[in-house]
Motif scaffolding. Structure first.
Motif, PDB file in Angstrom:
ATOM      1  N   ASP A 152    -123.376 -41.067  72.405  1.00  0.00           N
ATOM      2  CA  ASP A 152    -122.878 -42.053  71.470  1.00  0.00           C
ATOM      3  C   ASP A 152    -124.042 -42.963  71.109  1.00  0.00           C
ATOM      4  O   ASP A 152    -125.174 -42.744  71.552  1.00  0.00           O
ATOM      5  CB  ASP A 152    -121.686 -42.832  72.038  1.00  0.00           C
ATOM      6  CG  ASP A 152    -122.029 -43.562  73.334  1.00  0.00           C
ATOM      7  OD1 ASP A 152    -123.177 -44.056  73.464  1.00  0.00           O
ATOM      8  OD2 ASP A 152    -121.163 -43.659  74.212  1.00  0.00           O
ATOM      9  N   TYR A 153    -123.769 -44.000  70.306  1.00  0.00           N
ATOM     10  CA  TYR A 153    -124.875 -44.807  69.791  1.00  0.00           C
ATOM     11  C   TYR A 153    -125.660 -45.498  70.901  1.00  0.00           C
ATOM     12  O   TYR A 153    -126.839 -45.817  70.724  1.00  0.00           O
ATOM     13  CB  TYR A 153    -124.349 -45.836  68.779  1.00  0.00           C
ATOM     14  CG  TYR A 153    -123.599 -46.995  69.389  1.00  0.00           C
ATOM     15  CD1 TYR A 153    -124.260 -48.183  69.695  1.00  0.00           C
ATOM     16  CD2 TYR A 153    -122.230 -46.920  69.651  1.00  0.00           C
ATOM     17  CE1 TYR A 153    -123.579 -49.250  70.251  1.00  0.00           C
ATOM     18  CE2 TYR A 153    -121.546 -47.976  70.207  1.00  0.00           C
ATOM     19  CZ  TYR A 153    -122.219 -49.143  70.509  1.00  0.00           C
ATOM     20  OH  TYR A 153    -121.541 -50.194  71.066  1.00  0.00           O
ATOM     21  N   THR A 154    -125.037 -45.739  72.054  1.00  0.00           N
ATOM     22  CA  THR A 154    -125.763 -46.386  73.150  1.00  0.00           C
ATOM     23  C   THR A 154    -126.838 -45.463  73.735  1.00  0.00           C
ATOM     24  O   THR A 154    -127.739 -45.932  74.435  1.00  0.00           O
ATOM     25  CB  THR A 154    -124.802 -46.818  74.274  1.00  0.00           C
ATOM     26  OG1 THR A 154    -124.150 -45.656  74.819  1.00  0.00           O
ATOM     27  CG2 THR A 154    -123.750 -47.781  73.751  1.00  0.00           C
ATOM     28  N   GLU A 156    -128.864 -43.708  71.845  1.00  0.00           N
ATOM     29  CA  GLU A 156    -129.944 -43.492  70.879  1.00  0.00           C
ATOM     30  C   GLU A 156    -131.324 -43.904  71.396  1.00  0.00           C
ATOM     31  O   GLU A 156    -132.293 -43.145  71.212  1.00  0.00           O
ATOM     32  CB  GLU A 156    -129.646 -44.185  69.555  1.00  0.00           C
ATOM     33  CG  GLU A 156    -130.731 -43.916  68.529  1.00  0.00           C
ATOM     34  CD  GLU A 156    -130.338 -44.283  67.104  1.00  0.00           C
ATOM     35  OE1 GLU A 156    -131.263 -44.535  66.307  1.00  0.00           O
ATOM     36  OE2 GLU A 156    -129.135 -44.310  66.788  1.00  0.00           O
ATOM     37  N   MET A 186    -130.773 -47.180  60.469  1.00  0.00           N
ATOM     38  CA  MET A 186    -130.431 -47.295  61.889  1.00  0.00           C
ATOM     39  C   MET A 186    -129.203 -48.182  62.082  1.00  0.00           C
ATOM     40  O   MET A 186    -128.298 -47.860  62.858  1.00  0.00           O
ATOM     41  CB  MET A 186    -131.610 -47.889  62.671  1.00  0.00           C
ATOM     42  CG  MET A 186    -132.833 -47.015  62.739  1.00  0.00           C
ATOM     43  SD  MET A 186    -134.126 -47.834  63.732  1.00  0.00           S
ATOM     44  CE  MET A 186    -135.522 -46.750  63.418  1.00  0.00           C
ATOM     45  N   ILE A 187    -129.191 -49.317  61.370  1.00  0.00           N
ATOM     46  CA  ILE A 187    -128.074 -50.261  61.485  1.00  0.00           C
ATOM     47  C   ILE A 187    -126.784 -49.614  60.992  1.00  0.00           C
ATOM     48  O   ILE A 187    -125.718 -49.752  61.604  1.00  0.00           O
ATOM     49  CB  ILE A 187    -128.377 -51.546  60.701  1.00  0.00           C
ATOM     50  CG1 ILE A 187    -129.513 -52.312  61.379  1.00  0.00           C
ATOM     51  CG2 ILE A 187    -127.128 -52.426  60.607  1.00  0.00           C
ATOM     52  CD1 ILE A 187    -130.017 -53.504  60.584  1.00  0.00           C
ATOM     53  N   ARG A 189    -126.013 -46.460  60.941  1.00  0.00           N
ATOM     54  CA  ARG A 189    -125.571 -45.462  61.912  1.00  0.00           C
ATOM     55  C   ARG A 189    -124.873 -46.126  63.092  1.00  0.00           C
ATOM     56  O   ARG A 189    -123.840 -45.655  63.566  1.00  0.00           O
ATOM     57  CB  ARG A 189    -126.770 -44.639  62.386  1.00  0.00           C
ATOM     58  CG  ARG A 189    -126.405 -43.559  63.390  1.00  0.00           C
ATOM     59  CD  ARG A 189    -127.540 -42.572  63.609  1.00  0.00           C
ATOM     60  NE  ARG A 189    -128.779 -43.206  64.038  1.00  0.00           N
ATOM     61  CZ  ARG A 189    -129.878 -43.277  63.293  1.00  0.00           C
ATOM     62  NH1 ARG A 189    -129.894 -42.789  62.069  1.00  0.00           N
ATOM     63  NH2 ARG A 189    -130.975 -43.845  63.760  1.00  0.00           N
ATOM     64  N   LYS A 190    -125.438 -47.227  63.568  1.00  0.00           N
ATOM     65  CA  LYS A 190    -124.848 -47.942  64.698  1.00  0.00           C
ATOM     66  C   LYS A 190    -123.464 -48.472  64.340  1.00  0.00           C
ATOM     67  O   LYS A 190    -122.525 -48.361  65.127  1.00  0.00           O
ATOM     68  CB  LYS A 190    -125.750 -49.090  65.124  1.00  0.00           C
ATOM     69  CG  LYS A 190    -125.203 -49.880  66.306  1.00  0.00           C
ATOM     70  CD  LYS A 190    -126.141 -51.010  66.710  1.00  0.00           C
ATOM     71  CE  LYS A 190    -125.544 -51.809  67.868  1.00  0.00           C
ATOM     72  NZ  LYS A 190    -126.410 -52.928  68.267  1.00  0.00           N
ATOM     73  N   ARG A 191    -123.324 -49.023  63.141  1.00  0.00           N
ATOM     74  CA  ARG A 191    -122.024 -49.562  62.722  1.00  0.00           C
ATOM     75  C   ARG A 191    -120.976 -48.471  62.621  1.00  0.00           C
ATOM     76  O   ARG A 191    -119.822 -48.654  63.025  1.00  0.00           O
ATOM     77  CB  ARG A 191    -122.175 -50.288  61.380  1.00  0.00           C
ATOM     78  CG  ARG A 191    -122.890 -51.627  61.506  1.00  0.00           C
ATOM     79  CD  ARG A 191    -123.099 -52.267  60.144  1.00  0.00           C
ATOM     80  NE  ARG A 191    -123.705 -53.587  60.277  1.00  0.00           N
ATOM     81  CZ  ARG A 191    -124.201 -54.292  59.259  1.00  0.00           C
ATOM     82  NH1 ARG A 191    -124.153 -53.787  58.026  1.00  0.00           N
ATOM     83  NH2 ARG A 191    -124.734 -55.478  59.456  1.00  0.00           N
ATOM     84  N   GLU A 194    -119.976 -47.491  66.192  1.00  0.00           N
ATOM     85  CA  GLU A 194    -119.143 -48.510  66.838  1.00  0.00           C
ATOM     86  C   GLU A 194    -117.713 -48.470  66.304  1.00  0.00           C
ATOM     87  O   GLU A 194    -116.750 -48.595  67.061  1.00  0.00           O
ATOM     88  CB  GLU A 194    -119.752 -49.893  66.617  1.00  0.00           C
ATOM     89  CG  GLU A 194    -121.036 -50.127  67.404  1.00  0.00           C
ATOM     90  CD  GLU A 194    -121.682 -51.454  67.068  1.00  0.00           C
ATOM     91  OE1 GLU A 194    -121.482 -51.941  65.926  1.00  0.00           O
ATOM     92  OE2 GLU A 194    -122.390 -52.009  67.935  1.00  0.00           O
TER      93      GLU A 194
END
Length: 259
Positions: A152-154, A156, A186-187, A189-191, A194
């Motif tokens: 998951d994004y954590t 990355e 990057m931002i 993708r993270k959003r 989440e």
């Protein structure tokens, strides 16, 4: 209508390899895994009632494509001549393709997937798969994060460090899309990640997941917009765990990175 025409009508391509989502040079195990992933996405048991007939048709076509490519002689003819033997045993009309599928792949549970995730993370297999995904997608982190299992994004920052180390050591080439990726991408993708995590947790709480039939319940509860994304992820887990985890054999995903 022959198999190749059926493939083009149902999947937009007459190429059997493309229909199964594998390379032309794929090993027999890679083809098996590709078939598993592709067939899970259209399996009639997962289709909405009004879409079951079309899902069944596409499922049968995938079974035929796999039957050809999993037969050494049939595959050789297809590779050399670009045609299939419509009258051959691999494509005989009376075959029950759902029964054929059940004989190939065992049913798995959520616990199977959780156990696999524990053994997979930080393993040599995961390391090889990350490098292969980096090569296949030429450094596109969106696609790498979607492709690598159980992340998951954590994860990355950890994934990035693995790739950077491989670049520094010369194991993989430098791709501009990776080293020059914009902060905005990057931002974004993270959003997305989440948001998806919150939705998954909410669905899990609403269903009270915990039993053997939870995978099916979770899939059936998803709205149509989310269904394909989640099915693709579960299909990857099922294909990798269901086929190889208990055999102790070397996985094939890493081979994709070898050019």
């Amino acid at each position: 209508m022959g198999l190749l025409e059926q493939c083009e009508a149902a999947f937009g391509s007459p190429d059997l390899y493309r229909v199964l989502g594998v390379r032309r040079e794929a090993s027999s195990e890679e083809i098996r895994r590709g078939y598993h992933r592709a067939s899970l996405r259209v399996h009639p048991d997962r289709a909405e009632p009004d879409a079951k007939e079309e899902a069944t048709r596409r499922f049968q076509i995938l079974g035929k494509a796999y039957a050809v490519l999993s037969d050494a002689e049939q595959r050789a003819v297809y590779d050399e001549q670009g045609r299939v033997d419509e009258e051959g045993e691999a494509l005989r009309g009376e075959r029950d393709w759902q029964e054929y599928w059940r004989l190939l792949f065992k049913k798995i549970t959520i616990k199977d997937i959780e156990d696999f995730e524990k053994s997979y993370k930080d393993s040599e297999e995961e390391l090889a798969d990350i490098k292969a995904a980096y090569m296949d997608f030429e450094g596109d982190m969106d696609r790498i994060m979607e492709s690598v299992l159980c992340v998951d994004y954590t994860d990355e920052p950890r994934i990035r460090k693995i790739i950077e180390k491989a670049i520094d050591s010369g194991e993989v080439p430098t791709y501009k899309s990776f080293v020059k990726e914009s902060k905005q991408k990057m931002i974004a993708r993270k959003r997305r990640a989440e948001k998806e995590a919150r939705e998954a947790e909410k669905t899990k709480d609403e269903l009270g997941l915990g039993g053997e039939d939870d995978l099916k319940a979770l899939i059936q509860s998803r709205n149509k917009d989310r269904k394909k994304e989640m099915d693709d992820f579960l299909a990857q887990l099922e294909a990798k765990y269901g086929n190889n985890a208990k055999k102790g054999g070397k996985k094939t995903a890493a081979k994709k990175g070898k050019k």
